[in-house]
Design a protein around this motif. Sequence first.
Motif, PDB file in Angstrom:
ATOM      1  N   ILE A   1       1.414  10.123  14.713  1.00  0.00           N
ATOM      2  CA  ILE A   1       0.147   9.507  14.322  1.00  0.00           C
ATOM      3  C   ILE A   1       0.427   8.519  13.199  1.00  0.00           C
ATOM      4  O   ILE A   1       1.424   8.635  12.477  1.00  0.00           O
ATOM      5  N   ARG A   2      -0.449   7.538  13.061  1.00  0.00           N
ATOM      6  CA  ARG A   2      -0.392   6.607  11.941  1.00  0.00           C
ATOM      7  C   ARG A   2      -1.656   6.797  11.120  1.00  0.00           C
ATOM      8  O   ARG A   2      -2.745   6.971  11.676  1.00  0.00           O
ATOM      9  N   ILE A   3      -1.485   6.771   9.815  1.00  0.00           N
ATOM     10  CA  ILE A   3      -2.616   7.059   8.940  1.00  0.00           C
ATOM     11  C   ILE A   3      -2.800   5.970   7.889  1.00  0.00           C
ATOM     12  O   ILE A   3      -1.884   5.208   7.589  1.00  0.00           O
ATOM     13  N   ALA A   4      -4.013   5.914   7.352  1.00  0.00           N
ATOM     14  CA  ALA A   4      -4.342   5.041   6.220  1.00  0.00           C
ATOM     15  C   ALA A   4      -4.877   5.929   5.106  1.00  0.00           C
ATOM     16  O   ALA A   4      -5.564   6.923   5.372  1.00  0.00           O
ATOM     17  N   GLU A   5      -4.584   5.555   3.853  1.00  0.00           N
ATOM     18  CA  GLU A   5      -4.927   6.439   2.738  1.00  0.00           C
ATOM     19  C   GLU A   5      -4.801   5.702   1.408  1.00  0.00           C
ATOM     20  O   GLU A   5      -4.279   4.584   1.341  1.00  0.00           O
ATOM     21  N   GLN A   6      -5.281   6.358   0.377  1.00  0.00           N
ATOM     22  CA  GLN A   6      -5.097   5.915  -1.006  1.00  0.00           C
ATOM     23  C   GLN A   6      -4.530   7.064  -1.831  1.00  0.00           C
ATOM     24  O   GLN A   6      -4.719   8.238  -1.495  1.00  0.00           O
ATOM     25  N   ASN A   7      -3.859   6.698  -2.905  1.00  0.00           N
ATOM     26  CA  ASN A   7      -3.386   7.661  -3.901  1.00  0.00           C
ATOM     27  C   ASN A   7      -2.392   8.669  -3.323  1.00  0.00           C
ATOM     28  O   ASN A   7      -2.422   9.851  -3.663  1.00  0.00           O
ATOM     29  N   PHE A   8      -1.513   8.173  -2.457  1.00  0.00           N
ATOM     30  CA  PHE A   8      -0.403   8.998  -1.972  1.00  0.00           C
ATOM     31  C   PHE A   8       0.900   8.302  -2.341  1.00  0.00           C
ATOM     32  O   PHE A   8       1.582   8.699  -3.261  1.00  0.00           O
ATOM     33  N   TYR A   9       1.239   7.237  -1.627  1.00  0.00           N
ATOM     34  CA  TYR A   9       2.286   6.323  -2.074  1.00  0.00           C
ATOM     35  C   TYR A   9       1.616   5.127  -2.734  1.00  0.00           C
ATOM     36  O   TYR A   9       0.439   4.852  -2.499  1.00  0.00           O
ATOM     37  N   PHE A  10       2.389   4.388  -3.516  1.00  0.00           N
ATOM     38  CA  PHE A  10       1.817   3.259  -4.256  1.00  0.00           C
ATOM     39  C   PHE A  10       2.590   1.980  -3.975  1.00  0.00           C
ATOM     40  O   PHE A  10       2.626   1.060  -4.774  1.00  0.00           O
ATOM     41  N   ASN A  11       3.193   1.954  -2.793  1.00  0.00           N
ATOM     42  CA  ASN A  11       3.933   0.783  -2.339  1.00  0.00           C
ATOM     43  C   ASN A  11       3.051  -0.065  -1.439  1.00  0.00           C
ATOM     44  O   ASN A  11       2.075   0.412  -0.865  1.00  0.00           O
ATOM     45  N   TYR A  12       3.416  -1.333  -1.303  1.00  0.00           N
ATOM     46  CA  TYR A  12       2.708  -2.206  -0.369  1.00  0.00           C
ATOM     47  C   TYR A  12       3.049  -1.795   1.062  1.00  0.00           C
ATOM     48  O   TYR A  12       4.201  -1.521   1.385  1.00  0.00           O
ATOM     49  N   TRP A  13       2.023  -1.745   1.903  1.00  0.00           N
ATOM     50  CA  TRP A  13       2.254  -1.393   3.303  1.00  0.00           C
ATOM     51  C   TRP A  13       2.969  -2.547   4.005  1.00  0.00           C
ATOM     52  O   TRP A  13       2.684  -3.721   3.747  1.00  0.00           O
ATOM     53  N   SER A  14       3.849  -2.210   4.922  1.00  0.00           N
ATOM     54  CA  SER A  14       4.518  -3.250   5.705  1.00  0.00           C
ATOM     55  C   SER A  14       3.722  -3.595   6.963  1.00  0.00           C
ATOM     56  O   SER A  14       3.901  -4.659   7.553  1.00  0.00           O
ATOM     57  N   LYS A  15       2.805  -2.670   7.360  1.00  0.00           N
ATOM     58  CA  LYS A  15       1.971  -2.901   8.546  1.00  0.00           C
ATOM     59  C   LYS A  15       0.533  -2.500   8.221  1.00  0.00           C
ATOM     60  O   LYS A  15       0.183  -2.360   7.049  1.00  0.00           O
ATOM     61  N   ASN A  16      -0.285  -2.297   9.258  1.00  0.00           N
ATOM     62  CA  ASN A  16      -1.694  -1.991   9.011  1.00  0.00           C
ATOM     63  C   ASN A  16      -1.954  -0.483   8.932  1.00  0.00           C
ATOM     64  O   ASN A  16      -3.006   0.005   9.342  1.00  0.00           O
ATOM     65  N   TYR A  17      -1.006   0.246   8.394  1.00  0.00           N
ATOM     66  CA  TYR A  17      -1.151   1.676   8.134  1.00  0.00           C
ATOM     67  C   TYR A  17      -0.173   2.050   7.027  1.00  0.00           C
ATOM     68  O   TYR A  17       0.785   1.319   6.747  1.00  0.00           O
ATOM     69  N   SER A  18      -0.418   3.185   6.395  1.00  0.00           N
ATOM     70  CA  SER A  18       0.425   3.567   5.259  1.00  0.00           C
ATOM     71  C   SER A  18       1.651   4.369   5.677  1.00  0.00           C
ATOM     72  O   SER A  18       2.747   4.166   5.154  1.00  0.00           O
ATOM     73  N   ARG A  19       1.458   5.300   6.621  1.00  0.00           N
ATOM     74  CA  ARG A  19       2.577   6.154   7.042  1.00  0.00           C
ATOM     75  C   ARG A  19       2.473   6.482   8.527  1.00  0.00           C
ATOM     76  O   ARG A  19       1.377   6.485   9.093  1.00  0.00           O
ATOM     77  N   GLN A  20       3.625   6.795   9.117  1.00  0.00           N
ATOM     78  CA  GLN A  20       3.680   7.332  10.475  1.00  0.00           C
ATOM     79  C   GLN A  20       4.270   8.738  10.388  1.00  0.00           C
ATOM     80  O   GLN A  20       5.321   8.936   9.786  1.00  0.00           O
ATOM     81  N   ILE A  21       3.562   9.710  10.969  1.00  0.00           N
ATOM     82  CA  ILE A  21       3.948  11.117  10.850  1.00  0.00           C
ATOM     83  C   ILE A  21       4.223  11.683  12.242  1.00  0.00           C
ATOM     84  O   ILE A  21       3.409  11.499  13.156  1.00  0.00           O
ATOM     85  N   PRO A  22       5.336  12.388  12.417  1.00  0.00           N
ATOM     86  CA  PRO A  22       5.654  12.958  13.736  1.00  0.00           C
ATOM     87  C   PRO A  22       4.639  14.018  14.175  1.00  0.00           C
ATOM     88  O   PRO A  22       4.083  14.751  13.349  1.00  0.00           O
ATOM     89  N   VAL A  23       4.420  14.084  15.477  1.00  0.00           N
ATOM     90  CA  VAL A  23       3.612  15.138  16.095  1.00  0.00           C
ATOM     91  C   VAL A  23       4.480  15.809  17.155  1.00  0.00           C
ATOM     92  O   VAL A  23       5.082  15.124  17.988  1.00  0.00           O
ATOM     93  N   VAL A  24       4.556  17.138  17.112  1.00  0.00           N
ATOM     94  CA  VAL A  24       5.356  17.865  18.101  1.00  0.00           C
ATOM     95  C   VAL A  24       4.453  18.777  18.925  1.00  0.00           C
ATOM     96  O   VAL A  24       3.431  19.271  18.433  1.00  0.00           O
ATOM     97  N   PHE A  25       4.826  18.967  20.165  1.00  0.00           N
ATOM     98  CA  PHE A  25       4.101  19.860  21.077  1.00  0.00           C
ATOM     99  C   PHE A  25       4.975  21.089  21.310  1.00  0.00           C
ATOM    100  O   PHE A  25       6.081  20.989  21.837  1.00  0.00           O
ATOM    101  N   LYS A  26       4.486  22.241  20.863  1.00  0.00           N
ATOM    102  CA  LYS A  26       5.293  23.459  20.921  1.00  0.00           C
ATOM    103  C   LYS A  26       4.419  24.634  21.355  1.00  0.00           C
ATOM    104  O   LYS A  26       3.372  24.885  20.758  1.00  0.00           O
TER     105      LYS A  26
END
Length: 233
Positions: free
Chosen positions: A136-161
């Motif tokens: 998933i890709r997420i948008a947020e404030q007050n987590f990292y304080f770097n400039y985003w390189s794209k139109n989201y702040s982080r990409q987080i893995p999702v696993v199916f188990k």
Amino acid sequence: RRSLSEKEIAPYNVIVGVASLNVAAYSNGNDKYISNEDNYLYEIYMGMKWQCVEYARRWTLLRKSSIFESVNSADDMWNQLKYIERIIDKEKFSLKKHSNGSPNLPINESYLIYPIQKDMPYGHVAIIVDVLKNAIRIAEQNFYFNYWSKNYSRQIPVVFKNGLYYIQDEYEVYGWMEIYDNKQLKPLDNLTIEKIQMKNKKSLDLTSSSQKTNHIYYFILFLIIFISHFIFS
């Protein structure tokens, strides 16, 4: 916190990125800073600059023309919030909780909620802005304080188990809260903004009128008391 992939830290009050076309995220400088500055948009309370809950509420207004009720912290959102409310007509739309380890894949435009834990004394909230096959890709404030390189702040893995979907962040995740609106909610547009401003103006006019009425009442009361003093003295 500092992103491993980026080096430059954005100073407080600077835009670090934009998600969902028009929802800017601002730098809080660092995750320990508390501004004690309230932010309003179209005279609607968004929250404290530039906390994660402020971003979530502003995203909700700009992308869903709605708001959610006040909470003390992001952690409280998981157990306290039951709905969001459309600004214009106050119609309520339910929030459906999906615990991490859900049989359902994470849903785009949901709130991702983190509990109180190490490095997160108030929990955390982000917005899921894209759902991929394994992330998933997420948008947020007050987590990292770097400039985003794209139109989201982080990409987080999702696993199916074992038939369940897990968001594999480095921090514990409560899960995600789906906005159950059957696609009825729309982004904030100019017509809706005008209606909000007209509503605010009427409210101000009523307040002003009430204050004038009170002033007249007290002036008349003063005159009656003043005249009575001379008549009966």
